[in-house]
Design a protein around this motif. Structure first.
Motif, PDB file in Angstrom:
ATOM      1  N   LYS A  67      -5.681   7.650  -0.933  1.00 41.80           N
ATOM      2  CA  LYS A  67      -6.871   7.067  -0.328  1.00 41.80           C
ATOM      3  C   LYS A  67      -7.199   7.704   1.018  1.00 41.80           C
ATOM      4  CE  LYS A  67      -6.615   3.048   1.747  1.00 41.80           C
ATOM      5  NZ  LYS A  67      -6.410   1.591   1.939  1.00 41.80           N
ATOM      6  N   GLU A 122      -6.475   0.170  -4.695  1.00 41.50           N
ATOM      7  CA  GLU A 122      -6.727   0.309  -3.260  1.00 41.50           C
ATOM      8  C   GLU A 122      -7.871  -0.598  -2.815  1.00 41.50           C
ATOM      9  OE1 GLU A 122      -5.450   5.046  -3.017  1.00 41.50           O
ATOM     10  OE2 GLU A 122      -7.524   4.455  -3.340  1.00 41.50           O
ATOM     11  N   ALA A 123      -8.919  -0.648  -3.672  1.00 44.52           N
ATOM     12  CA  ALA A 123     -10.065  -1.486  -3.331  1.00 44.52           C
ATOM     13  C   ALA A 123      -9.643  -2.955  -3.286  1.00 44.52           C
ATOM     14  CB  ALA A 123     -11.194  -1.285  -4.348  1.00 44.52           C
ATOM     15  N   ALA A 162     -15.541  -1.315   0.088  1.00 45.77           N
ATOM     16  CA  ALA A 162     -14.548  -2.099   0.817  1.00 45.77           C
ATOM     17  C   ALA A 162     -14.142  -1.390   2.103  1.00 45.77           C
ATOM     18  CB  ALA A 162     -13.327  -2.342  -0.063  1.00 45.77           C
ATOM     19  N   GLU A 208      -6.784  -4.240  -2.615  1.00 45.84           N
ATOM     20  CA  GLU A 208      -6.038  -4.516  -1.384  1.00 45.84           C
ATOM     21  C   GLU A 208      -6.982  -4.772  -0.220  1.00 45.84           C
ATOM     22  OE1 GLU A 208      -2.057  -1.888  -2.183  1.00 45.84           O
ATOM     23  OE2 GLU A 208      -3.704  -1.062  -1.011  1.00 45.84           O
ATOM     24  N   LEU A 209      -7.998  -3.935  -0.144  1.00 42.84           N
ATOM     25  CA  LEU A 209      -8.946  -4.102   0.961  1.00 42.84           C
ATOM     26  C   LEU A 209      -9.712  -5.413   0.824  1.00 42.84           C
ATOM     27  CD1 LEU A 209     -10.251  -0.444   1.311  1.00 42.84           C
ATOM     28  CD2 LEU A 209      -8.722  -1.685   2.835  1.00 42.84           C
ATOM     29  N   LEU A 228      -5.861   3.669  -9.623  1.00 41.32           N
ATOM     30  CA  LEU A 228      -5.453   3.802  -8.220  1.00 41.32           C
ATOM     31  C   LEU A 228      -6.571   3.338  -7.288  1.00 41.32           C
ATOM     32  CD1 LEU A 228      -3.329   4.909  -6.241  1.00 41.32           C
ATOM     33  CD2 LEU A 228      -4.435   7.137  -6.435  1.00 41.32           C
ATOM     34  N   GLU A 277       0.837  -1.198   0.000  1.00 38.74           N
ATOM     35  CA  GLU A 277       0.000   0.000   0.000  1.00 38.74           C
ATOM     36  C   GLU A 277       0.872   1.248   0.000  1.00 38.74           C
ATOM     37  OE1 GLU A 277      -3.935   1.877   1.896  1.00 38.74           O
ATOM     38  OE2 GLU A 277      -3.153   0.047   2.751  1.00 38.74           O
ATOM     39  N   ALA A 280     -14.724   2.062  -9.771  1.00 40.33           N
ATOM     40  CA  ALA A 280     -13.546   1.881  -8.921  1.00 40.33           C
ATOM     41  C   ALA A 280     -13.748   2.570  -7.569  1.00 40.33           C
ATOM     42  CB  ALA A 280     -12.314   2.430  -9.632  1.00 40.33           C
ATOM     43  N   ARG A 326     -16.163   0.679  -5.456  1.00 39.13           N
ATOM     44  CA  ARG A 326     -15.543  -0.502  -4.842  1.00 39.13           C
ATOM     45  C   ARG A 326     -14.739  -0.126  -3.608  1.00 39.13           C
ATOM     46  NH1 ARG A 326     -13.564  -2.218 -10.434  1.00 39.13           N
ATOM     47  NH2 ARG A 326     -15.115  -3.758 -11.085  1.00 39.13           N
ATOM     48  N   LEU A 327     -13.925   0.925  -3.764  1.00 39.52           N
ATOM     49  CA  LEU A 327     -13.061   1.304  -2.645  1.00 39.52           C
ATOM     50  C   LEU A 327     -13.898   1.701  -1.436  1.00 39.52           C
ATOM     51  CD1 LEU A 327     -10.286   1.996  -1.429  1.00 39.52           C
ATOM     52  CD2 LEU A 327     -10.615   4.314  -2.284  1.00 39.52           C
TER      53      LEU A 327
END
Lengths: 627, 215
Positions: B110, A423-424, B27, A426-427, A419, A374, B20, B23-24
């Motif tokens: 992030k 990141e998603a 999550a 990884e989670l 990006l 990360e 995207a 999703r982040l």
């Protein structure tokens, strides 16, 4: 990019020329805001008018497009609207641009503008209503040689058997379709004309994709296609060019470079400028009726070298005196590698993220490594930002500036998505039972965004390539003066005295105004930068010029800084070489490319006393060719 | 006050970025709804939704700033966090002036994004609470009679019963009667509480100090 510089000059002139009560000019447009060739004309007209009159002109405009689906009631409503508005705002001059506007103004003249002078422009002579010029009106327009367009095609492609004619279906286009049909009749036994006027643009694209052998495409106008969709003819031209299997010709000079082969092209821009000059004289009191109707003819034949190559048209076929443009190597050709290198750097980061993810997918249960990775993603994003900041810094040289800003904007969409997806992922993978379906979808999206970013680069590349030299006769004193005005505020805030010292009788040179402005601006700003560490006493940047024996003009920009260290002098023109902490090292190499593509040289030397001088030469223009 | 849980509404014409980001955020534990355009947002959103709006600044059709202006006119103005491909100064200034919580480039890290979203959601809760209090206070004050509102205006300016009676040209006993009625209707015994309620309702300005003629 040219427009922003122009805008700055416009503001400057406007400030200088403040004074008496402004003259009111009402421009009546035929179509909306992006409808070449009409807007090519109107932009040139308005720019020139404002440049000449500054604050002494109050420019207002209406568009006939408001009555687009022109039935008589809508047109009547527009007339009433104009009447109401005139009770508040009476124009001193009305300028209809294009035949729809011209016909409208002539028809309602008595009701709307009985006493106001009218300047009809941007239209063909035969579209002007017969009695339009009897009442305090002037005309500057074209007189299209319709068979001439076919002759131009046969000149370069004598074997042509089919001509596909691209034209839309609006009222003015219907008029021209009929006029052209009639004038093309004598060729009917030799040439099969394929009329595309009853198709949508998409259908036209389909047709031009698969024309029979020995075809040529002729684009007249494309304002609104048969399905009622409005188009920008220049963009349509480029789209057709991208798919067509035959060479293309069109009517106007500004379209050379957008994909046409060439011939005797008409000059919407020049007409705009000329009409602005007549407008200024009318506003200064000359009666409109004192101007003879003026026809702006086509240029001597000119061609796009790249299209000649593409369609294997030999240069011997071109008529004597032809001009072939776009032969010069572009900035891209010389420094494409470097630009790609810079941009690829961005890419490496994207790939890095991608690789990282692929890696992660393989050992999806190795949760330990995730924290470290990360950090790397964040690092990569930081790196991209830093790079973008650097690219943005080049904004000073506006061509690169435009590239950088457009690049940053366009490329941040896919990079941002990559990006976020990384990141998603990884989670998701931190979960005990990662959803592999979701991760697969993420990887597919990342791959698609990578492709998308690549397409952005390709488009940028095309954009850079398209920006080729637009040469014209230039008055150096004016050019230097304009740029000095632009740099003056920067010089003043940094306590630098900027002096322009030119001999009185500098001969004109031929060149691309915007490009040469960029070179000069870049050199002057570099000179100012060179004084950053100089003491307060002697902080000067001087622009001077002299005429050389070899019929060249030499322009010198010298500063009173510390000069350039001997070991660096040889490298100042190397791409990415810079002595400034925040420099990118692109200004001088780009400047040198520009000067060299003008047939001149650019070099640097240290002064005998203090500081450095950058000199460049430009060949004097031969006798101004009539155009 | 609504007890619904916050939803992050994302509006972006770029389908891939929309997916995207969604999703982040999912999550990261947020409830998310996505919209491909401002028009979609207005036609499909839950009108009483709680949470915040994450919007792209440049969109075809109604762009981010227009969306901001239109949303501000509704009765449920969710706070907005703007994203942009490339932060240019004029539009970020306009966005912030229009009350945006923050303005980030799409490649923002992030932590910065999630932090901004949490702040925006918190702001929604805060503003929602203020709005609810104001609405409730308004409703309660709305039950007062004309005369009672007049008396209330004097009370919260700290006037004594006798002064109020003089000002309004009524008997002190009548003032007392009105005060009792106000206390009953609003359910607040102390002057301090009354003042707070009137402030929440934003109606202090409605009660200009009045003085008897000739004084």
């Amino acid at each position: 990019m040219a427009s922003s510089l122009v805008a700055v000059f416009v503001v400057l002139t406007a400030v200088c020329a403040a004074g008496s009560e402004p003259k009111r000019v009402l421009v009546v447009h035929s179509f909306g805001s992006v409808a070449p060739p009409f807007t090519t004309h109107s932009i040139a007209f308005e720019t020139e008018l404002v440049e000449k009159m500054g604050k002494r002109v109050d420019l207002d405009e209406v568009s006939l497009d408001m009555a687009r689906y022109a039935d008589s009631t809508l047109q009547e409503a527009l007339v009433e609207y104009l009447q109401k508005r005139q009770s508040h705002w009476q124009p001193d001059l009305v300028v209809p641009i294009g035949s729809p506007a011209g016909v409208f103004v002539a028809q309602y003249r008595d009701r709307l503008f009985p006493k106001t002078p009218i300047l009809y422009t941007g239209m063909d002579r035969r579209r002007l209503p017969p009695d339009a010029l009897e009442k305090n009106a002037a005309f500057i327009g074209e007189n299209f040689d319709l068979p001439g367009f076919v002759e131009d095609i046969l000149q370069i492609a004598p074997a042509t058997k089919n001509i596909a004619v691209v034209i839309g279906a609006s009222q003015v286009e219907q008029y021209w379709a009929a006029a052209f049909r009639k004038e093309f009749e004598p060729y009917a036994n030799r040439i099969n004309f394929i009329w595309l006027n009853d198709l949508s643009l998409d259908q036209m694209l389909e047709k031009t994709r698969a024309l029979p052998p020995d075809s040529f495409i002729f684009l007249i106008l494309l304002l609104r296609d048969a399905t009622g969709v409005t188009h920008n003819a220049d963009e349509a031209l480029q789209r057709i060019h991208a798919v067509a299997n035959a060479p293309i010709n069109s009517i106007f000079q500004h379209q050379l470079g957008l994909g046409i082969v060439g011939g005797r092209l008409y000059q919407a821009e020049l007409e705009g400028i000329e009409s602005a000059r007549i407008a200024v004289r009318i506003l200064n009191g000359e009666p409109a009726s004192s101007f003879q109707p003026r026809i702006v003819g086509p240029l001597s034949p000119r061609y796009d070298w790249r299209e000649l190559k593409r369609w294997k048209i030999k240069e011997e076929r071109l008529p004597p005196g032809s001009v072939v443009s776009f032969r010069e190597p572009t900035v891209w050709d010389n420094y494409g590698g470097w630009i790609i290198a810079g941009v690829s750097f961005c890419f490496v980061q994207a790939v890095l993220i991608f690789g990282l993810l692929a890696n992660l997918a393989k050992r999806r249960l190795a949760e330990r490594s995730l924290i470290a990775s990360e950090d790397r993603v964040t690092l990569a994003a930081d790196e991209m930002r830093r790079l973008q900041d650097e690219i943005a810094h080049v904004g000073r040289v506006s061509m690169m500036g435009q590239l950088a800003s457009a690049l940053a904007h366009e490329i941040n969409q896919p990079i941002g998505a990559i990006l976020r997806n990384a990141e998603a992922a990884e989670l998701f993978m931190q979960s005990k039972t990662p959803d592999l379906e979701e991760i697969r979808a993420i990887l597919a999206d990342i791959r698609a965004d990578d492709q998308r970013a690549g397409d952005v680069i390709d488009r940028m590349r095309a954009l850079l390539k398209r920006h080729v030299l637009d040469t014209q006769l230039l008055d150096l004193a004016e050019l230097v003066g304009d740029v000095a005005k632009l740099a003056q505020p920067d010089a003043a805030t940094r306590h630098v005295k900027l002096t322009v010292n030119l001999p009185a009788d500098l001969p004109p040179v031929r060149g691309d105004r915007v490009h040469l402005q960029q070179v000069l601006l870049n050199l002057i700003l570099n000179g100012i930068d060179a004084l950053n560490r100089a003491g307060p006493g002697n902080r000067r940047v001087t622009v001077s010029a002299r005429v050389d024996a070899a019929r060249t003009v030499e322009i010198a920009v010298s500063d009173t800084g510390h000069g350039i260290a001997a070991e660096k002098l040889a490298h100042v023109f190397d791409p990415f070489f810079t002595t400034k902490p925040d420099g990118m090292g692109m200004g001088l190499p780009i400047s040198r490319t520009i000067v060299e593509s003008h047939g001149g040289r650019l070099w640097a030397e240290n002064n005998n006393d203090t500081g450095a001088t950058f000199r460049f030469t430009l060949p004097q223009a031969e006798e101004a060719s009539a155009s | 006050m609504s007890s619904a849980s916050p939803v992050i509404h994302i509006v972006d014409d770029d389908a891939s970025f929309l997916r995207a980001t969604s999703r982040l955020l999912r999550a990261s534990g947020f409830a998310v709804k996505t919209f491909a355009s401002a028009a979609d947002f207005f036609s499909q959103r839950d009108q009483d939704a709680v949470g915040c709006l994450v919007a792209d600044l440049q969109m075809p059709g109604m762009d981010g700033l227009e969306l901001q202006a239109a949303l501000a006119r509704t009765r449920n103005p969710l706070p907005i966090l703007f994203l942009s491909g490339h932060g240019d100064i004029p539009s970020s200034v306009r966005a912030m002036r229009g009350g945006a919580e923050d303005f980030l480039v799409k490649t923002a890290p992030k932590v910065v994004l999630l932090d901004a979203i949490r702040r925006t959601v918190a702001r929604d809760a805060r503003e929602r609470k203020t709005r609810a209090q104001r609405r409730e206070a308004n409703e309660r004050i709305g039950t007062l009679s004309e005369r009672e509102r007049e008396v209330l205006g004097h009370v919260i300016r700290g006037r004594l019963n006798k002064q109020i009676a003089d000002d309004l040209g009524i008997k002190e006993r009548t003032v007392k009667y009105h005060r009792q009625s106000i206390t009953t209707k609003l359910g607040v015994p102390s002057v301090a509480e009354l003042t707070r309620l009137a402030l929440e309702a934003g109606v202090l300005a409605e009660f200009p100090p009045t003085f008897p003629k000739g004084q």
